[in-house]
Structures are given as C-alpha cells and as structure tokens.
Design a protein around this motif. Sequence first.
Motif, PDB file in Angstrom:
ATOM      1  N   TYR A 207      30.032  -7.493  49.097  1.00  0.00           N
ATOM      2  CA  TYR A 207      29.050  -8.450  48.602  1.00  0.00           C
ATOM      3  C   TYR A 207      28.372  -7.923  47.351  1.00  0.00           C
ATOM      4  N   ARG A 208      27.934  -8.845  46.530  1.00  0.00           N
ATOM      5  CA  ARG A 208      27.192  -8.549  45.306  1.00  0.00           C
ATOM      6  C   ARG A 208      25.808  -9.158  45.463  1.00  0.00           C
ATOM      7  N   LEU A 209      24.769  -8.329  45.350  1.00  0.00           N
ATOM      8  CA  LEU A 209      23.388  -8.797  45.399  1.00  0.00           C
ATOM      9  C   LEU A 209      22.832  -8.738  43.987  1.00  0.00           C
ATOM     10  N   VAL A 210      22.351  -9.871  43.493  1.00  0.00           N
ATOM     11  CA  VAL A 210      21.750  -9.944  42.164  1.00  0.00           C
ATOM     12  C   VAL A 210      20.286 -10.311  42.349  1.00  0.00           C
ATOM     13  N   VAL A 211      19.398  -9.612  41.653  1.00  0.00           N
ATOM     14  CA  VAL A 211      17.966  -9.878  41.738  1.00  0.00           C
ATOM     15  C   VAL A 211      17.421  -9.997  40.324  1.00  0.00           C
ATOM     16  N   HIS A 212      16.700 -11.096  40.071  1.00  0.00           N
ATOM     17  CA  HIS A 212      16.044 -11.339  38.783  1.00  0.00           C
ATOM     18  C   HIS A 212      14.553 -11.521  39.031  1.00  0.00           C
TER      19      HIS A 212
ATOM     20  N   LYS B 181      14.541 -16.813  30.796  1.00  0.00           N
ATOM     21  CA  LYS B 181      15.300 -15.562  30.762  1.00  0.00           C
ATOM     22  C   LYS B 181      14.593 -14.567  31.682  1.00  0.00           C
ATOM     23  N   PRO B 182      15.364 -13.794  32.454  1.00  0.00           N
ATOM     24  CA  PRO B 182      14.726 -12.828  33.346  1.00  0.00           C
ATOM     25  C   PRO B 182      14.011 -11.720  32.573  1.00  0.00           C
ATOM     26  N   ILE B 183      12.874 -11.274  33.115  1.00  0.00           N
ATOM     27  CA  ILE B 183      12.166 -10.127  32.530  1.00  0.00           C
ATOM     28  C   ILE B 183      12.619  -8.833  33.201  1.00  0.00           C
ATOM     29  N   GLY B 184      13.257  -8.958  34.364  1.00  0.00           N
ATOM     30  CA  GLY B 184      13.826  -7.818  35.077  1.00  0.00           C
ATOM     31  C   GLY B 184      15.090  -8.274  35.773  1.00  0.00           C
ATOM     32  N   SER B 185      16.070  -7.393  35.882  1.00  0.00           N
ATOM     33  CA  SER B 185      17.332  -7.807  36.477  1.00  0.00           C
ATOM     34  C   SER B 185      18.100  -6.592  36.975  1.00  0.00           C
ATOM     35  N   THR B 186      18.806  -6.771  38.091  1.00  0.00           N
ATOM     36  CA  THR B 186      19.716  -5.749  38.569  1.00  0.00           C
ATOM     37  C   THR B 186      20.745  -6.395  39.477  1.00  0.00           C
ATOM     38  N   GLN B 187      21.836  -5.708  39.681  1.00  0.00           N
ATOM     39  CA  GLN B 187      22.834  -6.132  40.662  1.00  0.00           C
ATOM     40  C   GLN B 187      23.355  -4.887  41.353  1.00  0.00           C
TER      41      GLN B 187
ATOM     42  N   VAL C  70      15.190  -2.721  46.103  1.00  0.00           N
ATOM     43  CA  VAL C  70      15.691  -2.867  44.737  1.00  0.00           C
ATOM     44  C   VAL C  70      14.524  -2.662  43.780  1.00  0.00           C
ATOM     45  N   ASP C  71      14.685  -1.771  42.817  1.00  0.00           N
ATOM     46  CA  ASP C  71      13.671  -1.564  41.779  1.00  0.00           C
ATOM     47  C   ASP C  71      14.102  -2.278  40.510  1.00  0.00           C
ATOM     48  N   LEU C  72      13.248  -3.153  40.022  1.00  0.00           N
ATOM     49  CA  LEU C  72      13.523  -3.883  38.786  1.00  0.00           C
ATOM     50  C   LEU C  72      12.656  -3.308  37.672  1.00  0.00           C
ATOM     51  N   VAL C  73      13.262  -3.006  36.550  1.00  0.00           N
ATOM     52  CA  VAL C  73      12.521  -2.606  35.359  1.00  0.00           C
ATOM     53  C   VAL C  73      12.240  -3.888  34.592  1.00  0.00           C
ATOM     54  N   GLU C  74      10.953  -4.178  34.390  1.00  0.00           N
ATOM     55  CA  GLU C  74      10.560  -5.412  33.712  1.00  0.00           C
ATOM     56  C   GLU C  74       9.981  -5.082  32.335  1.00  0.00           C
TER      57      GLU C  74
ATOM     58  N   PHE D  37      27.258  -4.016  34.078  1.00  0.00           N
ATOM     59  CA  PHE D  37      26.198  -4.874  33.567  1.00  0.00           C
ATOM     60  C   PHE D  37      25.067  -4.950  34.580  1.00  0.00           C
ATOM     61  N   ASP D  38      23.865  -5.300  34.127  1.00  0.00           N
ATOM     62  CA  ASP D  38      22.720  -5.360  35.023  1.00  0.00           C
ATOM     63  C   ASP D  38      22.564  -6.721  35.702  1.00  0.00           C
ATOM     64  N   GLY D  39      23.434  -7.656  35.422  1.00  0.00           N
ATOM     65  CA  GLY D  39      23.361  -8.968  36.050  1.00  0.00           C
ATOM     66  C   GLY D  39      22.428  -9.930  35.340  1.00  0.00           C
ATOM     67  N   ARG D  40      21.895  -9.558  34.181  1.00  0.00           N
ATOM     68  CA  ARG D  40      20.922 -10.404  33.472  1.00  0.00           C
ATOM     69  C   ARG D  40      21.490 -11.779  33.134  1.00  0.00           C
ATOM     70  N   GLU D  41      22.763 -11.846  32.823  1.00  0.00           N
ATOM     71  CA  GLU D  41      23.383 -13.128  32.461  1.00  0.00           C
ATOM     72  C   GLU D  41      23.955 -13.861  33.680  1.00  0.00           C
ATOM     73  N   ALA D  42      23.937 -13.228  34.839  1.00  0.00           N
ATOM     74  CA  ALA D  42      24.509 -13.844  36.045  1.00  0.00           C
ATOM     75  C   ALA D  42      23.657 -15.021  36.506  1.00  0.00           C
ATOM     76  N   ARG D  43      24.311 -15.990  37.102  1.00  0.00           N
ATOM     77  CA  ARG D  43      23.636 -17.137  37.703  1.00  0.00           C
ATOM     78  C   ARG D  43      24.306 -17.411  39.040  1.00  0.00           C
ATOM     79  N   PRO D  44      23.560 -17.909  40.029  1.00  0.00           N
ATOM     80  CA  PRO D  44      24.181 -18.176  41.340  1.00  0.00           C
ATOM     81  C   PRO D  44      25.224 -19.274  41.239  1.00  0.00           C
ATOM     82  N   ASN D  45      26.282 -19.175  42.064  1.00  0.00           N
ATOM     83  CA  ASN D  45      27.281 -20.230  42.119  1.00  0.00           C
ATOM     84  C   ASN D  45      27.035 -21.090  43.357  1.00  0.00           C
ATOM     85  N   ASP D  46      27.881 -22.088  43.593  1.00  0.00           N
ATOM     86  CA  ASP D  46      27.673 -23.013  44.711  1.00  0.00           C
ATOM     87  C   ASP D  46      27.712 -22.337  46.074  1.00  0.00           C
ATOM     88  N   ALA D  47      28.438 -21.230  46.200  1.00  0.00           N
ATOM     89  CA  ALA D  47      28.557 -20.541  47.479  1.00  0.00           C
ATOM     90  C   ALA D  47      27.500 -19.452  47.667  1.00  0.00           C
TER      91      ALA D  47
END
Length: 161
Positions: free
Chosen positions: A43-48, A62-68, A82-86, A112-122
Amino acid sequence: MKAASRFSWMALLAATTLGPNAVAGTLRAQVRASIPLQENESYRLVVHSYDAKDGELPANAKPIGSTQIAVTAKDLARGVAVDLVEVRSSGSTGAAPLVVAWLESGKADLDFDGREARPNDASIVASGRGNSDYVALTLKDSTSRLAERSSRTRRSKSRAV
C-alpha cells in the motif's frame, strides 16, 4: 507553527522558495485504518496538509506539506506516525491546517514526496484538523473499494496465468 530560525536548513528552503518572510515548521499526523486490508498487499499512504479557510479546500489548492510512504495492513492497524515539513508564505493563515490522507494499492514512488499525487477512485480518503502541531486521522470506508479493487486485480492476474 514556528517561524523558521534564520540558521536552519528549513529557513533557507523557505526563504529561497517563498521569500525572506516565509514560515516553516512540522506537523505530525497519526493515520490508522479501520477497514479490512489484505495482509500481503503493498500500500501507498499519501498525506498532504493545506491552508484551507473554513475547512473548504479550493480546487486549485497546493499542499504546504506532503509525504508518501509504503505501509502494510499491520502498520495501519497500529497507526502510522507521519511528519510533514510545511512551508508557508508569510501571508498564509495561522489556523490549524487541513490534513488529507489517502491509501492506494501499490508501492510508493519514494523518489517523490507525493506533492503532485491526487487520490484516485479506489483510494480510501480521510481528512481532518487537529491543532497546529498534531492531527489524528482514521481511514474508513464502508464499501471497502480498495479491498474490492485489490481482490479483483488478484482474480484477473490468476485468470491470466
């Protein structure tokens, strides 16, 4: 959120990206899942985190903090810290950020930090606010779209063999 010290690497990053009045800090999110997940699945966990007024997230935010990160079902049952650098511009709101987390089947692209990632339908999505330093989120989904999708994928792979 504390203003970045003028001698920290975060201060340098904030100043070079947003100017000398930028603010930098960290936010800790605790993410748990209360849905059935496959034990042997990746699994991939993305947090913004976002500056969002009144809990509303504009479409172009646009996210101010992001990680995956790569996680397992066991990790999510225990809870994942999860620690996010903002990094914010000086004109940003001082309110607690809106944190959005989602889970997807598959491996994390850790280049990549997941900043450009967006959730999909699943994706299984959770959001919330805590204080300015901490937020706890629980991924829930009564339809278990992610579990259904991963079992469908496994069935289609076994048929192809």
